[in-house]
Motif scaffolding. Structure first.
Motif, mmCIF file in Angstrom:
data_model
loop_
_atom_site.group_PDB
_atom_site.id
_atom_site.type_symbol
_atom_site.label_atom_id
_atom_site.label_comp_id
_atom_site.label_asym_id
_atom_site.label_seq_id
_atom_site.Cartn_x
_atom_site.Cartn_y
_atom_site.Cartn_z
ATOM 1 N N ILE A 124 -24.177 38.471 -23.206
ATOM 2 C CA ILE A 124 -24.575 38.992 -24.512
ATOM 3 C C ILE A 124 -25.212 37.849 -25.285
ATOM 4 N N LEU A 125 -26.456 38.047 -25.692
ATOM 5 C CA LEU A 125 -27.169 37.055 -26.490
ATOM 6 C C LEU A 125 -26.889 37.331 -27.960
ATOM 7 N N CYS A 126 -26.372 36.342 -28.661
ATOM 8 C CA CYS A 126 -26.006 36.503 -30.077
ATOM 9 C C CYS A 126 -26.891 35.589 -30.923
ATOM 10 N N ASN A 127 -27.430 36.138 -32.000
ATOM 11 C CA ASN A 127 -28.313 35.342 -32.848
ATOM 12 C C ASN A 127 -27.556 34.396 -33.773
ATOM 13 N N SER A 128 -26.219 34.519 -33.811
ATOM 14 C CA SER A 128 -25.436 33.673 -34.714
ATOM 15 C C SER A 128 -23.975 33.695 -34.296
ATOM 16 N N ARG A 129 -23.228 32.722 -34.779
ATOM 17 C CA ARG A 129 -21.781 32.718 -34.589
ATOM 18 C C ARG A 129 -21.163 33.941 -35.245
ATOM 19 N N GLN A 130 -21.702 34.327 -36.399
ATOM 20 C CA GLN A 130 -21.177 35.494 -37.089
ATOM 21 C C GLN A 130 -21.251 36.740 -36.200
ATOM 22 N N THR A 131 -22.413 36.961 -35.562
ATOM 23 C CA THR A 131 -22.559 38.142 -34.706
ATOM 24 C C THR A 131 -21.591 38.078 -33.529
ATOM 25 N N ALA A 132 -21.455 36.920 -32.911
ATOM 26 C CA ALA A 132 -20.531 36.782 -31.787
ATOM 27 C C ALA A 132 -19.109 37.118 -32.200
ATOM 28 N N ASP A 133 -18.701 36.656 -33.379
ATOM 29 C CA ASP A 133 -17.354 36.943 -33.856
ATOM 30 C C ASP A 133 -17.159 38.423 -34.144
ATOM 31 N N PHE A 172 -26.211 33.071 -43.933
ATOM 32 C CA PHE A 172 -27.066 32.095 -44.617
ATOM 33 C C PHE A 172 -26.396 30.736 -44.678
ATOM 34 N N ARG A 173 -25.074 30.714 -44.853
ATOM 35 C CA ARG A 173 -24.361 29.436 -44.804
ATOM 36 C C ARG A 173 -24.503 28.799 -43.417
ATOM 37 N N GLU A 174 -24.454 29.647 -42.376
ATOM 38 C CA GLU A 174 -24.530 29.142 -41.000
ATOM 39 C C GLU A 174 -25.882 28.533 -40.689
ATOM 40 N N VAL A 175 -26.954 29.198 -41.103
ATOM 41 C CA VAL A 175 -28.294 28.765 -40.707
ATOM 42 C C VAL A 175 -28.934 27.854 -41.747
ATOM 43 N N ILE A 193 -27.541 41.296 -29.095
ATOM 44 C CA ILE A 193 -26.971 42.034 -30.222
ATOM 45 C C ILE A 193 -27.391 41.299 -31.491
ATOM 46 N N HIS A 194 -28.128 41.977 -32.350
ATOM 47 C CA HIS A 194 -28.640 41.344 -33.565
ATOM 48 C C HIS A 194 -27.608 41.349 -34.692
ATOM 49 N N ASP A 195 -26.787 42.373 -34.733
ATOM 50 C CA ASP A 195 -25.746 42.463 -35.746
ATOM 51 C C ASP A 195 -24.869 43.658 -35.428
ATOM 52 N N THR A 196 -23.779 43.785 -36.158
ATOM 53 C CA THR A 196 -22.905 44.960 -36.042
ATOM 54 C C THR A 196 -22.818 45.691 -37.382
ATOM 55 N N ILE A 197 -23.880 45.600 -38.166
ATOM 56 C CA ILE A 197 -23.899 46.199 -39.499
ATOM 57 C C ILE A 197 -23.586 47.697 -39.482
ATOM 58 N N PRO A 198 -24.084 48.486 -38.509
ATOM 59 C CA PRO A 198 -23.737 49.915 -38.531
ATOM 60 C C PRO A 198 -22.244 50.191 -38.520
ATOM 61 N N GLU A 219 -26.528 41.148 -43.759
ATOM 62 C CA GLU A 219 -27.637 40.759 -42.889
ATOM 63 C C GLU A 219 -27.090 40.325 -41.535
ATOM 64 N N GLY A 220 -27.866 40.630 -40.499
ATOM 65 C CA GLY A 220 -27.526 40.114 -39.191
ATOM 66 C C GLY A 220 -28.049 38.698 -39.013
ATOM 67 N N TYR A 221 -29.275 38.452 -39.460
ATOM 68 C CA TYR A 221 -29.866 37.114 -39.401
ATOM 69 C C TYR A 221 -30.599 36.800 -40.696
ATOM 70 N N GLY A 222 -31.394 37.728 -41.186
ATOM 71 C CA GLY A 222 -32.040 37.530 -42.478
ATOM 72 C C GLY A 222 -33.173 36.531 -42.431
ATOM 73 N N LEU A 223 -34.302 36.918 -41.830
ATOM 74 C CA LEU A 223 -35.427 35.999 -41.682
ATOM 75 C C LEU A 223 -36.091 35.590 -42.996
#
Length: 393
Positions: A187-196, A337-340, A153-158, A313-317
């Protein structure tokens, strides 16, 4: 004597990459390609693609051949069969023709379970990283093989920001997230934010969630394209859509003396006012699209900074890639962005136009005086990502 556990047979869903053949890669596309590239080096790999005319199954050699075609885009001609479905991108037709030539097997949708049973062992590990093709049909076929299922899951923006989505995409995403949480083993999460956020949207017990930051190798740069910009210039990188908030930069740019703005990205959806303003050719603003990556990153490396006022952003490359190149970053203050990136960027709330204006002017002055730059940043690596992921799937 150390005991090594053999690699499992893996089935990687490659539907998204093939469906977008001939188009610039998005961030999600790059992730799916990174999985293809890496898993080819780890045991027995198969690929599954839902094409316009049914399902295609690739063996290890087929997956390797697909990787090469994605890199060189030399798909060959489309056949007559590929032209039965109208409205397809011409390069996608070529790609699907190529897949039918190299595939190990293919079938109509109703025969998917039988095809997988003919070739894949019980307990195969299935990975889906592209938010595509995770249908009830596919899940049913996988259950018959007692597959272990991992979905990224890349993000839950929708669901978090429906106002920035095409209305017709919200319900399908909600259904996709529900199927993932009901049927995935991991579930593979790209960030703590997405997991939450997943936990917030889906009540009740959830599958195991693993957090693994996406790899962001230091970009390779080539020769920057020439243009009418001179002196300090800034880059804004991303699809031109409402969520990316290009309107903020268009609003303040008349008050940014001398500096140029390069908006790099293809036009998205429902952004008519921004498109109208860009079509009017505002002074010192340049719209660029379809640049090769090495040219794009060369432009970024020579800039006074990356401007990234995105609302969500879900990750924001792009900010991560800019920081990896030592390019200053000015971005909206988002948790990801704070996380990464920690304190690498300059953060400015997207609602504070005056702060954005004054900060951009200061960044331009810093480049003029040779003081531009940022502290050293080592971006997350794919090696680290897969060390985490491949212990689970």
């Amino acid at each position: 004597m150390a005991i090594t556990t053999p690699e499992p047979t893996r089935l990687l869903d490659l539907t998204r990459l093939v469906s977008r053949a001939g188009r610039p890669m998005t961030g999600v596309d790059r992730v799916e390609f990174a999985y293809l590239d890496n898993l080819l080096q780890h045991g027995d790999l198969w690929g599954l693609v839902r094409s316009s005319l049914g399902y295609v199954l690739l063996d290890q050699a087929g997956c390797a051949a697909l990787r090469e075609r994605i890199l060189d885009q030399d798909w060959g001609p489309a056949d007559r069969l590929s032209k039965l479905r109208k409205g397809r991108h011409p390069v996608r037709r070529q790609a699907e023709t190529y897949l039918r030539i190299i595939c190990h097997d293919r079938c109509l949708p109703l025969r998917l379970s039988r095809m997988l049973a003919r070739h894949l062992p019980m307990g195969v590990h299935y990975l889906n990283t592209g938010h595509s093709n995770l249908t009830e049909r596919v899940l049913s076929a996988l259950r018959l093989r007692k597959a272990r299922v991992a979905v990224m899951i890349h993000d839950t923006i929708p669901l978090d920001f429906p106002e920035y989505q095409r209305p017709e995409t919200i319900a399908p995403f909600r259904a996709f997230l529900g199927r993932t949480c009901a049927h995935a083993d991991v579930i593979l999460c790209n960030s703590r934010q997405t997991a939450d956020e997943i936990g917030r949207h889906v009540p009740g017990p959830l599958p195991d969630r693993v957090i693994a930051h996406l790899g962001a190798p230091v970009p390779h740069t080539g020769n920057a394209p020439k243009g009418p910009w001179n002196g300090p210039y800034f880059v804004c990188l991303g699809t031109i859509e409402p969520r990316k908030n290009h309107a903020l930069l268009l609003d303040i740019w008349p008050d940014i003396p001398d500096a140029h703005l390069l908006i790099c990205g293809n036009r998205g959806w429902e952004n008519h006012d921004v498109f109208r303003r860009l079509d009017s050719k505002p002074e010192r603003i340049h719209e660029l699209h379809d640049l090769p990556d090495d040219q794009l990153f060369a432009l970024l490396q020579g800039s006074a900074g990356l401007l990234f006022p995105s609302f969500a952003e879900g990750y924001g490359l792009p900010p991560i890639e800019a920081a990896a190149l030592g390019v200053p970053v000015l971005c909206n203050d988002l948790p990801i962005f704070r996380e990464v990136l920690g304190n690498i960027p300059v953060y400015a709330d997207a609602s504070d136009r005056y702060l954005w204006q004054t900060t951009i002017i200061e960044m331009a002055d810093q480049q003029r005086t040779g003081l531009s730059g940022t502290q050293a940043f080592i971006p997350p690596s794919w090696d680290e990502h897969f060390k985490t992921v491949l212990t689970l799937i």
